[in-house]
Enzyme design. Sequence first.
Site, mmCIF file in Angstrom:
data_model
loop_
_atom_site.group_PDB
_atom_site.id
_atom_site.type_symbol
_atom_site.label_atom_id
_atom_site.label_comp_id
_atom_site.label_asym_id
_atom_site.label_seq_id
_atom_site.Cartn_x
_atom_site.Cartn_y
_atom_site.Cartn_z
ATOM 1 C CG HIS A 184 30.007 75.971 34.282
ATOM 2 N ND1 HIS A 184 28.901 76.401 33.453
ATOM 3 C CD2 HIS A 184 31.153 75.690 33.403
ATOM 4 C CE1 HIS A 184 29.576 76.049 32.341
ATOM 5 N NE2 HIS A 184 30.514 75.812 32.180
ATOM 6 C CB CYS B 30 31.581 78.682 31.528
ATOM 7 S SG CYS B 30 31.658 77.732 29.864
ATOM 8 C CG ASN C 17 29.010 74.314 29.295
ATOM 9 O OD1 ASN C 17 28.754 75.271 29.402
ATOM 10 N ND2 ASN C 17 30.503 73.734 29.038
HETATM 11 N N1 ACO Z 1 30.638 60.111 21.544
HETATM 12 C C1 ACO Z 1 31.338 59.015 21.184
HETATM 13 N N2 ACO Z 1 32.663 59.088 21.535
HETATM 14 C C2 ACO Z 1 33.120 60.307 21.796
HETATM 15 C C3 ACO Z 1 32.530 61.498 21.775
HETATM 16 C C4 ACO Z 1 31.071 61.321 21.512
HETATM 17 N N3 ACO Z 1 30.364 62.501 21.516
HETATM 18 N N4 ACO Z 1 33.514 62.599 21.746
HETATM 19 C C5 ACO Z 1 34.429 61.774 22.237
HETATM 20 N N5 ACO Z 1 34.542 60.635 22.019
HETATM 21 C C6 ACO Z 1 35.669 59.769 22.108
HETATM 22 C C7 ACO Z 1 37.114 60.251 21.776
HETATM 23 O O1 ACO Z 1 37.092 60.420 20.194
HETATM 24 C C8 ACO Z 1 37.844 59.376 22.508
HETATM 25 O O2 ACO Z 1 38.090 58.193 21.693
HETATM 26 P P1 ACO Z 1 39.334 57.680 21.721
HETATM 27 O O3 ACO Z 1 39.824 57.151 23.087
HETATM 28 O O4 ACO Z 1 39.177 56.376 20.722
HETATM 29 O O5 ACO Z 1 40.413 58.610 21.289
HETATM 30 C C9 ACO Z 1 37.137 59.029 23.763
HETATM 31 O O6 ACO Z 1 35.792 59.151 23.331
HETATM 32 C C10 ACO Z 1 37.381 59.800 24.868
HETATM 33 O O7 ACO Z 1 37.565 60.964 24.763
HETATM 34 P P2 ACO Z 1 38.050 62.069 25.859
HETATM 35 O O8 ACO Z 1 38.075 63.489 25.156
HETATM 36 O O9 ACO Z 1 39.142 61.568 26.641
HETATM 37 O O10 ACO Z 1 36.890 62.031 26.826
HETATM 38 P P3 ACO Z 1 36.406 62.489 28.169
HETATM 39 O O11 ACO Z 1 36.057 61.367 29.057
HETATM 40 O O12 ACO Z 1 37.521 63.554 28.627
HETATM 41 O O13 ACO Z 1 35.285 63.342 27.995
HETATM 42 C C11 ACO Z 1 34.586 65.735 27.707
HETATM 43 C C12 ACO Z 1 35.154 64.618 27.164
HETATM 44 C C13 ACO Z 1 33.150 65.467 27.979
HETATM 45 C C14 ACO Z 1 34.574 66.855 26.715
HETATM 46 C C15 ACO Z 1 35.232 66.123 29.044
HETATM 47 O O14 ACO Z 1 36.692 66.118 28.905
HETATM 48 C C16 ACO Z 1 34.778 67.539 29.807
HETATM 49 O O15 ACO Z 1 33.814 67.587 30.012
HETATM 50 N N6 ACO Z 1 35.667 68.490 29.749
HETATM 51 C C17 ACO Z 1 35.502 69.795 30.190
HETATM 52 C C18 ACO Z 1 34.565 70.621 29.333
HETATM 53 C C19 ACO Z 1 34.334 72.166 30.222
HETATM 54 O O16 ACO Z 1 34.405 72.006 31.497
HETATM 55 N N7 ACO Z 1 34.241 72.989 29.559
HETATM 56 C C20 ACO Z 1 34.213 74.114 30.526
HETATM 57 C C21 ACO Z 1 34.029 75.282 29.903
HETATM 58 S S1 ACO Z 1 33.005 75.297 28.280
HETATM 59 C C22 ACO Z 1 33.101 77.032 27.734
HETATM 60 O O17 ACO Z 1 34.086 77.879 28.318
HETATM 61 C C23 ACO Z 1 32.434 77.495 26.342
#
Ligand code: ACO
Length: 332
Positions: free
Chosen positions: A259, A114, A289
Site C-alpha cells: 500500500h 485502504c 495515498n
Molecule cells: N506540512 C508541514 N508540516 C506539517 C504537515 C504538512 N503538510 N503536516 C503536519 N505537519 C507538522 C505537524 O503539525 C507537526 O508539527 P509540530 O511538531 O509542531 O506539532 C510536525 O509536522 C510532525 O507531525 P507528525 O504528525 O508527527 O508527522 P509524521 O512524521 O508522523 O508524518 C504522516 C505524518 C505523514 C501523516 C505520517 O504519520 C503517516 O504517514 N501516517 C500513516 C498514514 C497511513 O498509513 N494511513 C493509512 C491508511 S489511510 C486510509 O485508510 C484512507
Amino acid sequence: MNHRAIISGTGHYTPEHVLTNADLERMIDTSDEWIVTRTGIHERRIRSKDEATSDFIVAAARCALEQAGKTTAEIDAIIVGTVTPDYKLPSTASVVQRKLDIPKAAIVDIAAACAGFIYGLAMGQSFVESGMYRNVLVAGAETLSSITNYQDRNTCVLFGDGCGCAVVTRGENGEKENGTGILAAHISGDGRLGDLLNMPIGGSKVPLTPENYEQRGHLLHMDGREVFKYAVREMADSCVQAMEKAGVGIEDIDMIIPHQANIRIIEALVKKLKANRDKVFINIQNYGNTSAASVPIALDEARRAGKVTKGMTVLMTAFGGGFTWGSAVVRF
Ligand code: ACO
C-alpha cells in the site's frame, strides 16, 4: 479447495488533473520539502467535477477485461472496495454493473478503506475456489478528494484519486498443477482502533446538519502518528501469515507491492520483512495515498511496465481505516 483462482487481467485508471506539492504550498502552510521527506509524495491525481468513483472503475475494468479476454457477460460478481462510493444507496458495484451493461451479477461494496482491494481479492478467491463463480471483477477505487479536508495540512497532502481492477478467474489450464494463481490471502482487522482514522459525522450515529457542518467531521480525520505504528506492525505480520499459508518465504518473492501510504512506512516494512528494497514497487511519488486503489494501480503499472511477468511471485499488502489489513501472495 476445488478450483484454483487466478488473476487473468488487471487494469487501472487515474484522472488527468495533477495536484502538485507546489499547488499545496499555495493552499496551506506546508512545503514541498516537508511533504517529500515525510511522505515521498510529489503529486497526486484529482478527479474532474463530473467524475465519480464508478467512472474510474468502468475505465479500469474495461482494460482488465480486455487483458483477461473476458466479456462483460462472463462476469458473475462485482466487488468494489471503496470508502468513497457514488451514493450511500445503491452500491457503487450496482452503478458499475449498469454502466458496463453486465447482464447478471452479484454486486457488493466493501468498506475496508485502504485494505479494500485485498479484502475483495480474498472474497473473489473464495467465490472462485468454492466453485460458486467463474469470473469476479474486483475493484479498488477512490475519489478521496471528495472527503479530504483541504484546510487540514496533516491529511490533505497525503491523498489522491484513482482506481485499479483485477479479474479473478477459475483456472482451467492446469494452474493448480503448475502452481500459479492466488496462492494465499490473509485479511484481518481491529475495530477497537476505528477512531484513529475516521469520518465521525455524516452517518446514522451523527447525521450531517447545517449546525455541525463547520466541524468538518464529515471529512477524513487521521491520527497519522498512531496509524503509522500499527500500519508497519500489522502489514508485516499479515505478509508473514500469507506467505506461510502459501508455503513460500521472503526469498521466493519476486516483487512486493505494498500500500502506497508513506515511503517511510514502506521502508520500515521492507526492513521488518528483511526484504530486498530493489524488489519493491513504488509509485507513491506520482499518486499519493489512493486508499483501496493503491495496490491495484501499482500491480497493473508493474505488470504493464514488464516488472511483473509470467512465473513471478508477488506479495501484496495493505493497511487502512477500521483498522483493516491484509496480504495476498499471487504467482502469475
Ligand atoms: N506540512 C508541514 N508540516 C506539517 C504537515 C504538512 N503538510 N503536516 C503536519 N505537519 C507538522 C505537524 O503539525 C507537526 O508539527 P509540530 O511538531 O509542531 O506539532 C510536525 O509536522 C510532525 O507531525 P507528525 O504528525 O508527527 O508527522 P509524521 O512524521 O508522523 O508524518 C504522516 C505524518 C505523514 C501523516 C505520517 O504519520 C503517516 O504517514 N501516517 C500513516 C498514514 C497511513 O498509513 N494511513 C493509512 C491508511 S489511510 C486510509 O485508510 C484512507
